[in-house]
Write a protein that holds these residues in place. Structure first.
Motif, mmCIF file in Angstrom:
data_model
loop_
_atom_site.group_PDB
_atom_site.id
_atom_site.type_symbol
_atom_site.label_atom_id
_atom_site.label_comp_id
_atom_site.label_asym_id
_atom_site.label_seq_id
_atom_site.Cartn_x
_atom_site.Cartn_y
_atom_site.Cartn_z
ATOM 1 N N ALA A 68 48.420 41.986 34.808
ATOM 2 C CA ALA A 68 47.547 41.264 35.746
ATOM 3 C C ALA A 68 46.086 41.586 35.463
ATOM 4 C CB ALA A 68 47.892 41.653 37.184
ATOM 5 N N ALA A 69 45.254 40.584 35.483
ATOM 6 C CA ALA A 69 43.813 40.784 35.275
ATOM 7 C C ALA A 69 43.085 39.491 35.587
ATOM 8 C CB ALA A 69 43.528 41.175 33.819
ATOM 9 N N GLU A 70 41.772 39.597 35.772
ATOM 10 C CA GLU A 70 40.924 38.399 35.726
ATOM 11 C C GLU A 70 40.450 38.309 34.291
ATOM 12 O OE1 GLU A 70 40.008 35.626 37.713
ATOM 13 O OE2 GLU A 70 39.558 35.303 35.603
ATOM 14 N N ARG A 71 40.911 37.264 33.573
ATOM 15 C CA ARG A 71 40.684 37.232 32.122
ATOM 16 C C ARG A 71 39.727 36.112 31.678
ATOM 17 N NH1 ARG A 71 42.190 32.255 30.366
ATOM 18 N NH2 ARG A 71 43.699 31.412 31.821
ATOM 19 N N ARG A 72 39.110 35.427 32.650
ATOM 20 C CA ARG A 72 38.186 34.348 32.286
ATOM 21 C C ARG A 72 36.749 34.870 32.315
ATOM 22 N NH1 ARG A 72 40.530 30.749 37.022
ATOM 23 N NH2 ARG A 72 40.347 32.846 37.895
ATOM 24 N N PRO A 73 36.108 35.028 31.142
ATOM 25 C CA PRO A 73 34.785 35.661 31.077
ATOM 26 C C PRO A 73 33.744 35.021 31.990
ATOM 27 C CG PRO A 73 35.697 35.436 28.877
ATOM 28 C CD PRO A 73 36.638 34.720 29.798
ATOM 29 N N ASP A 74 33.772 33.698 32.137
ATOM 30 C CA ASP A 74 32.743 33.060 32.968
ATOM 31 C C ASP A 74 32.967 33.345 34.465
ATOM 32 O OD1 ASP A 74 31.396 32.054 30.727
ATOM 33 O OD2 ASP A 74 32.807 30.385 30.602
ATOM 34 N N ILE A 75 34.256 33.451 34.862
ATOM 35 C CA ILE A 75 34.557 33.807 36.263
ATOM 36 C C ILE A 75 34.180 35.270 36.515
ATOM 37 C CG2 ILE A 75 36.405 34.005 37.999
ATOM 38 C CD1 ILE A 75 35.939 31.123 37.226
ATOM 39 N N VAL A 76 34.431 36.123 35.529
ATOM 40 C CA VAL A 76 34.063 37.540 35.668
ATOM 41 C C VAL A 76 32.554 37.662 35.891
ATOM 42 C CG1 VAL A 76 33.932 39.760 34.468
ATOM 43 C CG2 VAL A 76 36.025 38.396 34.335
ATOM 44 N N ASP A 77 31.768 36.845 35.177
ATOM 45 C CA ASP A 77 30.311 36.882 35.367
ATOM 46 C C ASP A 77 29.930 36.481 36.786
ATOM 47 O OD1 ASP A 77 29.719 37.791 32.885
ATOM 48 O OD2 ASP A 77 29.118 35.862 32.037
ATOM 49 N N LYS A 78 30.659 35.502 37.328
ATOM 50 C CA LYS A 78 30.307 34.992 38.670
ATOM 51 C C LYS A 78 30.825 35.902 39.780
ATOM 52 C CE LYS A 78 30.098 30.117 37.440
ATOM 53 N NZ LYS A 78 31.160 29.504 36.658
ATOM 54 N N LYS A 79 32.014 36.485 39.571
ATOM 55 C CA LYS A 79 32.636 37.306 40.629
ATOM 56 C C LYS A 79 32.933 38.687 40.062
ATOM 57 C CE LYS A 79 34.748 33.464 43.075
ATOM 58 N NZ LYS A 79 35.985 32.830 43.519
ATOM 59 N N THR A 80 31.880 39.386 39.674
ATOM 60 C CA THR A 80 32.058 40.647 38.945
ATOM 61 C C THR A 80 32.721 41.717 39.812
ATOM 62 O OG1 THR A 80 30.118 40.078 37.644
ATOM 63 C CG2 THR A 80 30.848 42.355 37.514
ATOM 64 N N ASP A 81 32.380 41.780 41.093
ATOM 65 C CA ASP A 81 32.952 42.847 41.933
ATOM 66 C C ASP A 81 34.459 42.678 42.102
ATOM 67 O OD1 ASP A 81 30.562 44.036 42.146
ATOM 68 O OD2 ASP A 81 30.077 43.263 44.144
ATOM 69 N N VAL A 82 34.878 41.425 42.305
ATOM 70 C CA VAL A 82 36.317 41.151 42.453
ATOM 71 C C VAL A 82 37.023 41.493 41.138
ATOM 72 C CG1 VAL A 82 38.033 39.358 42.929
ATOM 73 C CG2 VAL A 82 35.812 39.304 44.086
ATOM 74 N N ALA A 83 36.421 41.096 40.026
ATOM 75 C CA ALA A 83 37.021 41.352 38.710
ATOM 76 C C ALA A 83 37.072 42.847 38.417
ATOM 77 C CB ALA A 83 36.227 40.630 37.618
ATOM 78 N N ARG A 84 36.026 43.572 38.831
ATOM 79 C CA ARG A 84 36.013 45.034 38.595
ATOM 80 C C ARG A 84 37.161 45.690 39.359
ATOM 81 N NH1 ARG A 84 31.205 46.046 39.923
ATOM 82 N NH2 ARG A 84 30.299 46.088 37.850
ATOM 83 N N GLN A 85 37.365 45.225 40.573
ATOM 84 C CA GLN A 85 38.437 45.827 41.367
ATOM 85 C C GLN A 85 39.793 45.631 40.678
ATOM 86 O OE1 GLN A 85 39.685 44.147 45.129
ATOM 87 N NE2 GLN A 85 39.867 46.196 45.986
#
Ligand SMILES: NC(=O)c1ccc[n+]([C@@H]2O[C@H](COP(=O)([O-])OP(=O)(O)OC[C@H]3O[C@@H](n4cnc5c(N)ncnc54)[C@H](OP(=O)(O)O)[C@@H]3O)[C@@H](O)[C@H]2O)c1
Length: 298
Positions: A68-85
């Motif tokens: 499980a991960a957030e694997r879309r680089p552009d979404i990670v840029d927009k929602k970095t805190d959620v992706a970091r978690q």
């Protein structure tokens, strides 16, 4: 019987991993999902530490495969805190739980931890991510390795494709949309070099790593797996179009870095550590694309 717990089992790679273990009678499988839970996939929000601990306590896995991960680089840029978690904090927590319950944990990572300037990359090479996604996945790697160094593994992978539920689910299969839209010029990157990798092949490697780590307690660390064919997105699109006899004259090769989050130019992964062990299988791009896309061709 050996038991494997798979996170992200509703995702593109997770579904293939689950299928691979389900087809091996020596393994008992529990797949976790979140928004797409249902059937035999159990809904667990991985950010809920107690819920994760409870499911591990109950199932008592020998191996946790953490896909499980957030694997879309552009979404990670927009929602970095959620992706970091999800990509870092959840990974550290899972490693801690694996340590508490004495099971091996395999963290699925990415070639985006490298900057793409000096390929091919060996597992011991120093990461230098260009974008936030690569940075968070590297931090996730370090969190797992630091928490449980001798009973954890990192498997780095390049761009994946396979039996998608919808075309946008993979950066490879989504190319079919522009290919099929013959009325509009379809701009495709002919710049960054990619190694599209079929998820069924990765799933075989993950099952083999899981088997070996239960036989050999010294089998841990960082590994790489990758498809063998070097292709730009434009070259992938031509192969897809030819495979399905679709006209491709409207496709336009773009020879400059892709827009959006910065991507490595060539993050080719050296896979010899695993091939020397006779691990893995290689599905050709032609065959993999037929398996993955046939249902979308009318
Ligand atoms: N796709 C690629 O090209 C690629 C390339 C290299 C490496 N990787 C790595 O491979 C792994 C798998 O990628 P993928 O493409 O299969 O990802 P994916 O299809 O986007 O699936 C992501 C998975 O994470 C689950 N998830 C998200 N948030 C969650 C939460 N809070 N709690 C529990 N589960 C949650 C999703 O569950 P629901 O859908 O049920 O919500 C889904 O099963 C990732 O670690 C990724 O970094 C992927």
């Amino acid at each position: 019987m050996k038991k494997v717990l798979i996170t992200g089992a509703s995702g593109l790679l997770g579904r293939a991993i689950k299928r691979e273990f389900d087809n091996d009678a020596t393994w008992k499988v529990l797949g976790l999902a979140y928004s797409r839970a249902g059937g035999d996939l159990r809904r667990v929000d991985l950010s809920d530490v107690n819920a994760v601990k409870e499911v591990v306590r109950e199932f008592q896995p020998d191996v946790i495969v953490h896909a499980a991960a957030e694997r879309r680089p552009d979404i990670v840029d927009k929602k970095t805190d959620v992706a970091r978690q999800l990509n870092v904090d959840v990974s550290r927590n899972l490693a801690l739980i694996a340590k508490t319950f004495n099971c091996f944990i395999l963290y699925v990572s990415t070639d985006y931890v490298f900057d793409g300037c000096n390929p091919p990359y060996q597992p011991a090479d120093q990461p230098a991510p260009l974008n936030t996604y690569g940075m968070l996945k590297w931090q996730g790697e370090k969190a797992v390795l630091e928490t449980y160094p001798k009973r954890s593994g990192i498997l780095r992978l390049p761009i994946l494709y396979g039996e998608v539920e919808y075309l946008e689910e993979s950066a490879v299969t989504v190319l079919l949309k522009a290919i099929q839209n013959g009325n509009k010029p379809g701009e495709m990157s002919d710049y960054e070099k990619r190694y599209p990798t079929y998820v069924g092949d990765v799933a075989v490697v993950i099952r083999q790593i899981s088997d070996k780590t239960l036989q050999d307690e010294n089998f841990y660390g960082i590994w790489h797996w990758s498809g063998l064919e070097e292709l730009t997105k434009y070259q992938m699109a031509l192969k897809i179009a030819k495979a399905f006899n679709i006209d491709y004259k409207h496709l336009v090769a773009v020879n400059k870095p892709s827009p959006g989050a910065k991507r490595p130019y060539n993050s080719h992964l050296d896979i010899s550590t695993l091939t020397q062990l006779n691990f893995g299988q290689q599905t050709s791009f032609q065959d993999g694309i037929m398996i993955s896309l046939s249902k979308f061709i009318s």
